[in-house]
Design an enzyme around this catalytic site. Structure first.
Site, PDB file in Angstrom:
ATOM      1  NE  ARG A 131      12.584  43.044  -1.388  1.00  0.00           N
ATOM      2  CZ  ARG A 131      11.916  42.180  -0.649  1.00  0.00           C
ATOM      3  NH1 ARG A 131      10.636  42.358  -0.398  1.00  0.00           N
ATOM      4  NH2 ARG A 131      12.513  41.120  -0.171  1.00  0.00           N
ATOM      5  CG  PHE A 133      23.971  37.969  -2.212  1.00  0.00           C
ATOM      6  CD1 PHE A 133      24.454  36.711  -1.877  1.00  0.00           C
ATOM      7  CD2 PHE A 133      24.883  38.981  -2.447  1.00  0.00           C
ATOM      8  CE1 PHE A 133      25.826  36.477  -1.759  1.00  0.00           C
ATOM      9  CE2 PHE A 133      26.259  38.766  -2.339  1.00  0.00           C
ATOM     10  CZ  PHE A 133      26.740  37.507  -1.987  1.00  0.00           C
ATOM     11  CG  ASP A 167      19.823  33.922  -4.789  1.00  0.00           C
ATOM     12  OD1 ASP A 167      19.557  34.857  -4.000  1.00  0.00           O
ATOM     13  OD2 ASP A 167      19.984  32.739  -4.406  1.00  0.00           O
ATOM     14  CB  SER A 168      24.049  30.561  -5.020  1.00  0.00           C
ATOM     15  OG  SER A 168      23.472  30.690  -3.747  1.00  0.00           O
ATOM     16  CG  ASP A 212      19.922  41.966   1.044  1.00  0.00           C
ATOM     17  OD1 ASP A 212      20.430  41.997   2.175  1.00  0.00           O
ATOM     18  OD2 ASP A 212      18.726  41.668   0.843  1.00  0.00           O
ATOM     19  CB  CYS A 225      20.819  40.402   7.368  1.00  0.00           C
ATOM     20  SG  CYS A 225      21.498  38.968   6.550  1.00  0.00           S
TER      21      CYS A 225
END
Ligand code: SAH
Length: 393
Positions: free
Chosen positions: A210, A227, A249-250, A297, A337
């Site tokens: 970041r 995300f 984002d969900s 991400d 990831c």
């Protein structure tokens, strides 16, 4: 003391620096004290190899804590945590928020501890490590002067160990503090809610990436943060003067955190969408707008080798569409990831996505987790995050 005697040649992995013994590598257990206990391990000739955590019910039957014959007690935990802490202090003396203990890589297998100034969040992945929870909490409240210790033990991996799922405040016992506070990371303020947050409560593994994003942002750049979780990348883009920022984002809880965090820093609120990123990306093709920078991400798409092909398919779809959504020469920061997706597989996926998008990805930086997430090269299981920073021509 419980003794584990390994089958012939099964000592090789431990001798090479790996920390696990699988149940099928054990010849016999002698003087077993309990199904889950501290045990000493020996090779087939009777040579002592180390001491660690034994769990009769787990496929990973033994996790090594030390190759010495020493007591596993509060002093041992303190020694390990002090060593872990001094690495972080040496690498980044300016930081008071970091992952203090990264499990196997800090020679405390299955133990994750995140530090936010004097507040700590801990996660144990093994029933064996649970045996030491009292000592760990005592060391944190004693030597480390913790004012808050939160346990985040909801990871489903624990069920493979026969360990119960639970979370809550271990210290202070009054529970007056509900695990909510503000922490500052590299000059950005974050509202942290350890109990409500995902995993250990907050994603510290992306903090270096970041921060690096800041060096890539030019005044007025448009940024799409997919995300986005609590908005870590979006906030760093805003700090550098990005123009339009779109954070997706969900999770409803994440989107409210994004707004809270932007307000906390005094930044103009970004455009936020609580949506499935796959659907949201598709909706963007209906408008002509394209972005200067996209951060991609997603969560892990595979927990085992079996699901690698569908995971690669999902990564390809996301990456190819993101490349098409970038302005010519725009930047794509794409991450995986998933431990099971190798660098090679990820790079091949990027090539295919580029070809499919009719664009040329030009890689200028490969990255991984932040400084506070060391890995053991001798234990590939400790490595998971891959980040590719690319200009897309
Ligand atoms: N980039 C973030 C971390 C991302 S973690 C950071 O810097 O902190 C992955 C995030 O994806 C989680 O916040 C999760 O809520 C979200 N997520 C999972 N599946 C999703 C989906 N299909 N669409 C949108 N968001 C999703």
């Amino acid at each position: 003391m419980t003794r584990i005697i390994l089958r012939k040649n099964e000592e090789r992995r431990l001798l090479a620096g790996h920390l696990w013994v699988f149940s099928n590598e054990i010849e016999k257990i002698a003087d077993a004290e309990a199904d889950v206990c501290i045990a000493s391990v020996f090779d087939w000739r009777g040579n002592f190899l180390g001491k660690g955590l034994y769990n009769r019910h787990s496929l990973i039957a033994y996790r090594q804590l030390t190759s010495k014959d020493e007591d596993i007690d509060g002093r041992f935990i303190f020694k390990r945590l002090s060593t872990a802490n001094s690495l972080r202090r040496k690498l980044r003396p300016d930081r008071s928020v970091y992952r203090l203990c990264n499990g196997e890589a800090d020679l405390l297998p299955g133990l994750i501890i995140d530090k936010y100034d004097d507040k700590y969040s801990l996660q144990s992945f093994s029933a064996g490590m649970d045996l030491l929870a009292g000592e760990i909490c005592d060391v944190l409240t004693g030597q480390f002067k913790a004012t808050l210790v939160v346990e985040k033990n909801m990871n489903s991996m624990r069920t493979l160990e026969g360990a119960e799922l639970r979370e809550g405040i271990l210290h202070p016992s009054s529970e007056s503090d509900r695990g909510r506070f503000t922490a500052e990371i590299d000059g950005i303020k974050f509202s942290i809610d350890l109990l409500k947050g995902q995993k250990t409560g907050f994603y510290l593994d992306q903090s270096d990436n970041r921060k690096y994003l800041r060096s890539l942002i030019r005044e007025g750049d448009s940024v799409l943060d997919l995300f986005c979780n609590d908005g870590g990348f979006s906030l760093n883009a805003a700090a550098e003067g990005a123009g339009k920022i779109v954070s997706v984002d969900s999770s409803e809880a994440c989107i409210s955190k994004v707004k809270e965090n932007f307000a906390l820093n005094g930044f103009v609120l970004p455009e936020t969408h609580c949506a499935d990123c796959f659907d949201y990306i598709d909706s963007l093709f209906q408008a002509p707008e394209r972005f200067d920078v996209i951060v991609l991400d997603p969560p892990s798409f595979t927990k085992s080798r079996k699901s690698i092909p569908p995971a690669i398919k999902a990564y390809t779809e996301l990456n190819y569409k993101c490349m098409r959504l970038l302005k010519p020469g725009g930047l794509l920061l794409t991450f995986s990831c998933s431990h099971h997706i190798s660098e090679l597989a990820f790079e091949e996926m990027i090539s295919r996505a580029g070809a499919k998008a009719g664009r040329t990805p030009q890689l200028f930086r490969k990255s991984t987790c932040s400084f506070d997430h060391p890995v053991l090269p001798q234990m590939p299981e400790t490595s998971y995050l891959k980040g590719y920073f690319m200009k897309v021509i």
